[in-house]
Design a protein around this motif. Structure first.
Motif, PDB file in Angstrom:
ATOM      1  N   LYS A 181       0.816  -1.206   0.000  1.00  0.00           N
ATOM      2  CA  LYS A 181       0.000   0.000   0.000  1.00  0.00           C
ATOM      3  C   LYS A 181       0.856   1.266   0.000  1.00  0.00           C
ATOM      4  O   LYS A 181       1.966   1.291   0.517  1.00  0.00           O
ATOM      5  N   THR A 182       0.261   2.322  -0.538  1.00  0.00           N
ATOM      6  CA  THR A 182       0.853   3.643  -0.413  1.00  0.00           C
ATOM      7  C   THR A 182       0.524   4.205   0.969  1.00  0.00           C
ATOM      8  O   THR A 182      -0.349   3.685   1.684  1.00  0.00           O
ATOM      9  N   ALA A 183       1.181   5.310   1.319  1.00  0.00           N
ATOM     10  CA  ALA A 183       0.888   5.954   2.593  1.00  0.00           C
ATOM     11  C   ALA A 183      -0.575   6.388   2.656  1.00  0.00           C
ATOM     12  O   ALA A 183      -1.232   6.238   3.695  1.00  0.00           O
ATOM     13  N   GLU A 184      -1.112   6.901   1.568  1.00  0.00           N
ATOM     14  CA  GLU A 184      -2.505   7.351   1.573  1.00  0.00           C
ATOM     15  C   GLU A 184      -3.465   6.180   1.749  1.00  0.00           C
ATOM     16  O   GLU A 184      -4.493   6.305   2.420  1.00  0.00           O
ATOM     17  N   GLN A 185      -3.153   5.059   1.157  1.00  0.00           N
ATOM     18  CA  GLN A 185      -4.006   3.878   1.323  1.00  0.00           C
ATOM     19  C   GLN A 185      -3.968   3.367   2.763  1.00  0.00           C
ATOM     20  O   GLN A 185      -4.995   2.961   3.320  1.00  0.00           O
ATOM     21  N   LEU A 186      -2.798   3.397   3.381  1.00  0.00           N
ATOM     22  CA  LEU A 186      -2.712   2.990   4.785  1.00  0.00           C
ATOM     23  C   LEU A 186      -3.500   3.939   5.681  1.00  0.00           C
ATOM     24  O   LEU A 186      -4.096   3.509   6.679  1.00  0.00           O
ATOM     25  N   LYS A 187      -3.540   5.204   5.337  1.00  0.00           N
ATOM     26  CA  LYS A 187      -4.327   6.152   6.126  1.00  0.00           C
ATOM     27  C   LYS A 187      -5.826   5.842   6.022  1.00  0.00           C
ATOM     28  O   LYS A 187      -6.573   6.000   6.995  1.00  0.00           O
ATOM     29  N   LEU A 188      -6.276   5.405   4.852  1.00  0.00           N
ATOM     30  CA  LEU A 188      -7.674   4.987   4.717  1.00  0.00           C
ATOM     31  C   LEU A 188      -7.936   3.730   5.548  1.00  0.00           C
ATOM     32  O   LEU A 188      -8.996   3.601   6.182  1.00  0.00           O
TER      33      LEU A 188
END
Length: 270
Positions: free
Chosen positions: A5-12
């Motif tokens: 995952k990207t950082a943004e996906q992990l934040k979701l």
């Protein structure tokens, strides 16, 4: 392929994880003698609805036959996993495992907790504590450059150190992200061949499942509930955990795992 995952996906995923943490907090607080497993499930439904999230448990598996009818698996005593919530009232001394998940903007989180109704026996409390501690030792073994087998080995070692418990074999932890169950499997015992490398951007659901007796299980006629073959009680603890550039982030704990991980704690900034 292993999903990274990207950082943004992990934040979701963290947003989904906080819904799961809130739901589990509310459901475990409601556990008491006389409360039904269906009433506990209803609390989990309300939390998901209030946050505009979706359940990843409800109707799971419908395309293959019987879809799961609840938003939480609520398993009591010899029911080890996948217990269907319904009109069963809890009784003093029952061991109750609650497994619960949520989806936010297509990204999943999943976690489980086990507790006793009222006063529990020393044997049951030790069982629950062993599963919880094995969870955290498994999480601590998630290191970039390490392997899934390191996690499995840490979980098994933590369990064996505490006593002679049965470790479920047919059911494991798993990758998680854009789906609830993804590669890789994460067994709770060390096996040869589990050499999947760990890297930044991976997320795993770590979930020790143990019994007071044998590891052997039976599926009930409802096609979901898994019970111990010898009737022994079980415990189940789970968290969704991400590997970030700065360390480990437990997405389904309110504090992200800070209290337990120490220097290994590595959340992403909002």
């Amino acid at each position: 392929m292993i999903e990274v995952k990207t950082a943004e996906q992990l934040k979701l995923m963290r947003r989904a994880g906080l819904v799961v943490a809130e739901g589990l907090e509310a459901m475990t607080a409601a556990v008491a003698a006389g409360v039904t497993t269906g009433e506990i499930d209803a609390i989990g439904r309300e939390v998901i609805a209030r946050h505009g999230a979706r359940s990843n448990f409800l109707n799971y598996g419908a395309e293959y036959g019987v879809g799961f009818p609840g938003v939480a698996c609520i398993s009591v005593n010899e029911e080890l996993v996948h217990g269907i919530p319904g009109d069963r009232p809890l009784e003093p001394g029952d061991v109750v495992s609650i497994d619960y998940g949520a989806i936010v903007d297509g990204w999943h989180a999943d976690a489980a907790r086990t507790l006793v109704v009222g006063e529990g026996s020393a044997e049951d409390l030790d069982l629950i504590d062993t599963a919880r501690e094995a969870l955290w030792e498994g999480i601590a073994a998630m290191r970039p450059g390490g392997r899934v087998s390191d996690v499995s080995k840490a979980i098994e070692k933590a369990i064996r150190r505490r006593g002679r418990y049965g470790i479920l074999r047919e059911f494991t932890g798993h990758g998680i992200g854009s789906e609830m169950h993804m590669r890789p499997d994460v067994p709770n015992y060390h096996t040869l061949g589990r050499q999947v490398p760990l890297q930044v951007g991976m997320a795993l659901a770590i979930e020790p499942m143990i019994t007071l007796g044998s590891h052997k299980t039976v599926e009930l006629e409802d096609e979901w509930t898994i019970v111990s073959r010898d009737g022994s009680r079980g415990a189940h603890w789970e968290n969704t955990v991400a590997i970030t550039e700065s360390g480990l982030w437990v997405l389904t704990e309110f504090d992200g795992g800070a209290a337990r991980l120490g220097d290994a704690f590595g959340p992403l900034a909002d």
